[in-house]
Design a protein around this motif. Structure first.
Motif, PDB file in Angstrom:
ATOM      1  N   ASP A 139      -9.143  22.711 -38.572  1.00 47.28           N
ATOM      2  CA  ASP A 139      -9.517  21.458 -39.212  1.00 47.28           C
ATOM      3  C   ASP A 139      -8.305  20.554 -39.423  1.00 47.28           C
TER       4      ASP A 139
ATOM      5  N   LEU B 239      -9.082  28.671 -46.427  1.00 49.72           N
ATOM      6  CA  LEU B 239      -9.240  28.229 -45.050  1.00 49.72           C
ATOM      7  C   LEU B 239      -9.824  29.356 -44.186  1.00 49.72           C
TER       8      LEU B 239
ATOM      9  N   ARG C 192     -11.863  31.536 -45.141  1.00 48.74           N
ATOM     10  CA  ARG C 192     -13.285  31.646 -45.454  1.00 48.74           C
ATOM     11  C   ARG C 192     -14.124  30.720 -44.575  1.00 48.74           C
ATOM     12  N   GLU C 193     -13.457  29.749 -43.969  1.00 45.01           N
ATOM     13  CA  GLU C 193     -14.154  28.823 -43.069  1.00 45.01           C
ATOM     14  C   GLU C 193     -14.394  29.461 -41.706  1.00 45.01           C
TER      15      GLU C 193
ATOM     16  N   ARG D 243     -21.112  30.847 -45.015  1.00 47.33           N
ATOM     17  CA  ARG D 243     -21.281  29.533 -44.379  1.00 47.33           C
ATOM     18  C   ARG D 243     -19.990  28.981 -43.776  1.00 47.33           C
ATOM     19  N   PRO D 244     -19.378  29.772 -42.866  1.00 48.37           N
ATOM     20  CA  PRO D 244     -18.153  29.286 -42.226  1.00 48.37           C
ATOM     21  C   PRO D 244     -18.463  28.147 -41.260  1.00 48.37           C
ATOM     22  N   LYS D 245     -17.445  27.346 -40.967  1.00 52.72           N
ATOM     23  CA  LYS D 245     -17.627  26.264 -39.988  1.00 52.72           C
ATOM     24  C   LYS D 245     -17.410  26.761 -38.570  1.00 52.72           C
TER      25      LYS D 245
END
Ligand code: ADP
Ligand code: ADP
Length: 231
Positions: free
Chosen positions: A64, A79, A81-82, A157-159
């Motif tokens: 990101d 981060l 966790r994303e 809910r990671p990206k």
């Protein structure tokens, strides 16, 4: 924006093996990016650099837009966790139930019990395992186990979802089912997927873009139809 970007990344292991040797690539948010190559090409090391399990010898890894090597552990944790990750051998906790496996990352993230439970149930429903929460991994088929792996990876809910040979242990029909589910993860949940594989079918059915690795380097990259149309 790029969800994941590598800028001239190298990883040299003690003894001198350059597993990744000057790789630059950019995974646009919302897309599916595949990295292919023979065994030993450096694919797993590349994934481990993205999830922070390895530090680059040189170059930078950005999530990101943020350079993860410049962050301390405290700022890196949120981060990470994303990012969710799934594995060839599923890596489930054998002594935990399906629900327990999916709850695990939520507990680590400090989600309160009731919210975690609701989130886990909802995620199991998304992967088609509603009602299976009380079973144990060894009571499930390979395809069901990988669905649990996907649910566990998505629970927070990671990206971005990283997939390490996610269908290589599955038979062709089950592979098709898991690829269809990963397609829904990308389209319906908007999750960016970065996968490594040695199976061309995975690239053909799922990926928007592909990079081909050889000896730690990207030797070809582009949209899937372009790369495989080249002589
Ligand atoms: P792939 O996933 O494409 O099979 P890897 O990233 O696992 O490739 O490995 C790339 C190269 O790096 C190989 O030569 C491998 O032996 C070496 N390698 C991978 N991990 C380590 C490590 N921890 N220590 C030393 N060499 C490693
Ligand atoms: P059990 O004793 O219940 O079988 P283990 O602790 O041996 O559970 O772990 C089972 C599998 O889960 C192992 O393959 C391990 O690598 C994997 N694993 C452990 N921690 C994690 C984690 N945080 N995320 C993903 N996989 C994990």
């Amino acid at each position: 924006t790029a969800a994941v970007e590598l800028r001239d990344v190298a990883k040299e292991f003690p003894g001198g093996t350059r597993a990744v040797d000057g790789v630059s690539l950019s995974v646009e948010a919302g897309t599916v990016f595949g990295v292919v190559g023979h065994s030993g090409a450096g694919k797993s090391t590349l994934l481990r650099l993205v999830n922070g399990l390895e530090e680059p010898t040189s170059g930078s890894v950005l999530l990101d837009g943020q350079d993860i090597s410049a962050l301390g552990e405290r700022r890196l944790r949120p981060l990470r966790r994303e990012i969710g990750m799934i594995f060839q051998q599923f890596n489930l906790f054998r002594s935990r139930t399906v629900l327990g496996n999916v709850l695990y990352p939520l507990r680590l993230a400090g989600t309160d019990r009731a919210a975690a439970r609701a989130r886990a149930e909802e995620t199991l429903e998304f992967v088609g395992l509603a009602g299976h929460g009380g079973r144990y991994p060894e009571q499930l088929s390979g395809g069901q186990r990988q669905r649990v792996g996907i649910a566990r990876a998505l629970a927070t809910r990671p990206k971005v979802l990283l997939c390490d040979e996610a269908t290589s242990a599955l038979d062709p029909q089950t592979t098709g089912e898991v690829l269809a589910l990963l397609g829904r993860v990308n389209r319906e949940l908007g999750v960016t997927i970065l996968l490594i594989t040695h199976e061309m079918e995975v690239v053909r059915t799922l990926c928007d873009r592909v990079a081909v690795m050889e000896d730690g380097r990207v030797v070809e990259s582009g949209e899937v139809y372009e790369v495989f149309a080249r002589p």
